[in-house]
Write an enzyme that holds these catalytic residues in place. Structure first.
Site, PDB file in Angstrom:
ATOM      1  N   PHE A 229     -40.261 -17.133  16.138  1.00 37.88           N
ATOM      2  CA  PHE A 229     -38.659 -16.955  16.728  1.00 37.88           C
ATOM      3  C   PHE A 229     -38.194 -18.321  17.275  1.00 37.88           C
ATOM      4  O   PHE A 229     -38.764 -18.828  18.106  1.00 37.88           O
ATOM      5  CB  PHE A 229     -38.643 -15.991  17.967  1.00 37.88           C
ATOM      6  CG  PHE A 229     -37.448 -15.462  18.253  1.00 37.88           C
ATOM      7  CD1 PHE A 229     -36.868 -14.631  17.235  1.00 37.88           C
ATOM      8  CD2 PHE A 229     -36.676 -15.978  18.914  1.00 37.88           C
ATOM      9  CE1 PHE A 229     -35.565 -14.101  17.437  1.00 37.88           C
ATOM     10  CE2 PHE A 229     -35.236 -15.723  19.389  1.00 37.88           C
ATOM     11  CZ  PHE A 229     -34.811 -14.722  18.563  1.00 37.88           C
TER      12      PHE A 229
ATOM     13  N   ASP B 141     -27.252 -19.238   9.494  1.00 34.25           N
ATOM     14  CA  ASP B 141     -28.078 -20.049   9.990  1.00 34.25           C
ATOM     15  C   ASP B 141     -29.436 -19.971   9.608  1.00 34.25           C
ATOM     16  O   ASP B 141     -30.242 -20.896   9.581  1.00 34.25           O
ATOM     17  CB  ASP B 141     -28.220 -19.659  11.449  1.00 34.25           C
ATOM     18  CG  ASP B 141     -28.079 -18.102  11.642  1.00 34.25           C
ATOM     19  OD1 ASP B 141     -28.213 -17.520  10.665  1.00 34.25           O
ATOM     20  OD2 ASP B 141     -27.902 -17.513  12.898  1.00 34.25           O
TER      21      ASP B 141
ATOM     22  N   LYS C 119     -22.367 -14.855  14.486  1.00 31.87           N
ATOM     23  CA  LYS C 119     -22.150 -15.791  15.263  1.00 31.87           C
ATOM     24  C   LYS C 119     -23.014 -17.372  15.052  1.00 31.87           C
ATOM     25  O   LYS C 119     -22.640 -18.410  15.008  1.00 31.87           O
ATOM     26  CB  LYS C 119     -22.094 -15.868  16.730  1.00 31.87           C
ATOM     27  CG  LYS C 119     -21.123 -14.657  17.210  1.00 31.87           C
ATOM     28  CD  LYS C 119     -21.535 -14.401  18.540  1.00 31.87           C
ATOM     29  CE  LYS C 119     -21.001 -13.090  19.099  1.00 31.87           C
ATOM     30  NZ  LYS C 119     -21.194 -12.560  20.595  1.00 31.87           N
TER      31      LYS C 119
ATOM     32  N   ASP D 103     -34.441 -14.984   6.984  1.00 25.96           N
ATOM     33  CA  ASP D 103     -35.789 -14.347   7.269  1.00 25.96           C
ATOM     34  C   ASP D 103     -36.272 -13.483   6.300  1.00 25.96           C
ATOM     35  O   ASP D 103     -37.041 -13.622   5.577  1.00 25.96           O
ATOM     36  CB  ASP D 103     -35.658 -13.749   8.478  1.00 25.96           C
ATOM     37  CG  ASP D 103     -36.852 -13.415   9.346  1.00 25.96           C
ATOM     38  OD1 ASP D 103     -38.008 -13.586   8.788  1.00 25.96           O
ATOM     39  OD2 ASP D 103     -36.929 -12.878  10.275  1.00 25.96           O
TER      40      ASP D 103
ATOM     41  N   ARG E 153     -27.687 -20.820  22.006  1.00 22.17           N
ATOM     42  CA  ARG E 153     -26.738 -21.395  20.790  1.00 22.17           C
ATOM     43  C   ARG E 153     -26.218 -22.657  20.647  1.00 22.17           C
ATOM     44  O   ARG E 153     -26.113 -23.347  19.831  1.00 22.17           O
ATOM     45  CB  ARG E 153     -25.525 -20.475  20.616  1.00 22.17           C
ATOM     46  CG  ARG E 153     -25.738 -19.212  20.127  1.00 22.17           C
ATOM     47  CD  ARG E 153     -24.497 -18.346  19.819  1.00 22.17           C
ATOM     48  NE  ARG E 153     -24.391 -16.784  19.855  1.00 22.17           N
ATOM     49  CZ  ARG E 153     -24.992 -16.002  19.165  1.00 22.17           C
ATOM     50  NH1 ARG E 153     -25.687 -16.590  17.949  1.00 22.17           N
ATOM     51  NH2 ARG E 153     -25.093 -14.706  19.265  1.00 22.17           N
TER      52      ARG E 153
HETATM   53  P1  XMP Z   1     -32.860 -11.293   7.379  1.00 22.07           P
HETATM   54  O1  XMP Z   1     -32.087 -10.152   6.822  1.00 22.07           O
HETATM   55  O2  XMP Z   1     -32.749 -12.358   6.681  1.00 22.07           O
HETATM   56  O3  XMP Z   1     -32.244 -11.720   8.771  1.00 22.07           O
HETATM   57  O4  XMP Z   1     -34.220 -10.872   7.927  1.00 22.07           O
HETATM   58  C1  XMP Z   1     -31.689 -12.808   9.115  1.00 22.07           C
HETATM   59  C2  XMP Z   1     -31.268 -12.760  10.615  1.00 22.07           C
HETATM   60  O5  XMP Z   1     -32.300 -12.458  11.172  1.00 22.07           O
HETATM   61  C3  XMP Z   1     -31.965 -13.076  12.762  1.00 22.07           C
HETATM   62  N1  XMP Z   1     -33.320 -13.839  12.975  1.00 22.07           N
HETATM   63  C4  XMP Z   1     -33.352 -14.718  13.853  1.00 22.07           C
HETATM   64  N2  XMP Z   1     -32.493 -15.235  14.985  1.00 22.07           N
HETATM   65  N3  XMP Z   1     -34.302 -16.689  15.722  1.00 22.07           N
HETATM   66  C5  XMP Z   1     -32.828 -16.066  15.860  1.00 22.07           C
HETATM   67  O6  XMP Z   1     -32.321 -16.042  16.678  1.00 22.07           O
HETATM   68  C6  XMP Z   1     -34.968 -16.451  14.753  1.00 22.07           C
HETATM   69  O7  XMP Z   1     -36.104 -17.020  14.486  1.00 22.07           O
HETATM   70  C7  XMP Z   1     -34.479 -15.525  13.635  1.00 22.07           C
HETATM   71  N4  XMP Z   1     -35.173 -14.747  12.577  1.00 22.07           N
HETATM   72  C8  XMP Z   1     -34.146 -13.928  12.053  1.00 22.07           C
HETATM   73  C9  XMP Z   1     -30.705 -13.863  12.540  1.00 22.07           C
HETATM   74  O8  XMP Z   1     -29.528 -13.012  13.096  1.00 22.07           O
HETATM   75  C10 XMP Z   1     -30.371 -13.851  10.917  1.00 22.07           C
HETATM   76  O9  XMP Z   1     -29.174 -14.050  10.632  1.00 22.07           O
HETATM   77 MG    MG Z   2     -27.114 -14.668  11.852  1.00 25.69          MG
END
Ligand code: XMP
Ligand code: MG
Length: 183
Positions: free
Chosen positions: A156, A104, A47, A107, A169
């Protein structure tokens, strides 16, 4: 949105609403140029990418198709394992099409690297990635995000599609969640 309306939930703003919109406009201009005269389908990752899709696509000066996927990473905790499950698949056939994934945040890159491979295996002509945010860990995996909004520190963050327990969100900016909320 007024920060005081959120109590003390947001420790600090990392990227403001104005910065996000200006940057998406710049990226859209780049995409307009890069895909000029070519077919393009945007694939938003639910989402988190809802805000980015809505705003970025409105800056595009061209026809574009839009579709959505929802995926979930297996694995405990907040770090993804790289094993991904499709919760909602595309409605469209992407065989021979040029795809731009809209995300979005990048990471560890495990989710996007799996998704890119998955879409290529369906016969997409090309698969590129646009991500609003990129964290430093992304440097350790081989996911090439062609369009990156902002490089941010490894903290985060919430807002602009990103949630904590499904909340925040709807913030028009990206901020660091106050530690007292999750420790
Ligand atoms: P990867 O596979 O790139 O994952 O490690 C990316 C997904 O991890 C979540 N993500 C976060 N969600 N704040 C969030 O709300 C953050 O700081 C954050 N860092 C990673 C997110 O679902 C993204 O698609
Ligand atoms: Mg995501």
């Amino acid at each position: 949105m007024d920060l005081s309306a959120l109590g003390n939930d947001i420790e600090r703003v990392v990227v403001s609403e104005e910065q996000i919109q200006n940057r998406l406009k710049e990226l859209a201009a780049q995409v307009n140029k890069d895909y000029e005269g070519r077919d393009l389908i945007l694939v938003g990752v639910l989402k988190g990418a809802i805000m980015a899709m809505a705003d970025f696509s409105r800056h595009l000066q061209r026809h574009v198709d839009m579709d959505w996927m929802a995926v979930s990473s297996y694995g405990a905790g907040t770090k993804s394992s790289g094993v991904v499950r499709i919760l909602k698949d595309l409605d469209s056939d992407i065989l021979g099409r040029e795809v731009l994934i809209v995300e979005d945040i990048l990471d560890t890159g495990l989710t996007l690297s799996w998704l890119t491979e998955n879409l290529l295996s369906r016969g997409a002509k090309s698969v590129s990635v646009l991500t609003v945010l990129r964290k430093p860990d992304a440097a350790t995996v081989k996911v090439e995000a062609k369009y990156v909004g902002f490089d941010i520190p490894s903290e985060f963050v919430v807002g602009y599609g990103l949630d904590f327990n499904q909340k925040y969100r709807n913030l028009p900016f990206i901020g660091v969640l106050a530690k007292h909320l999750y420790s």
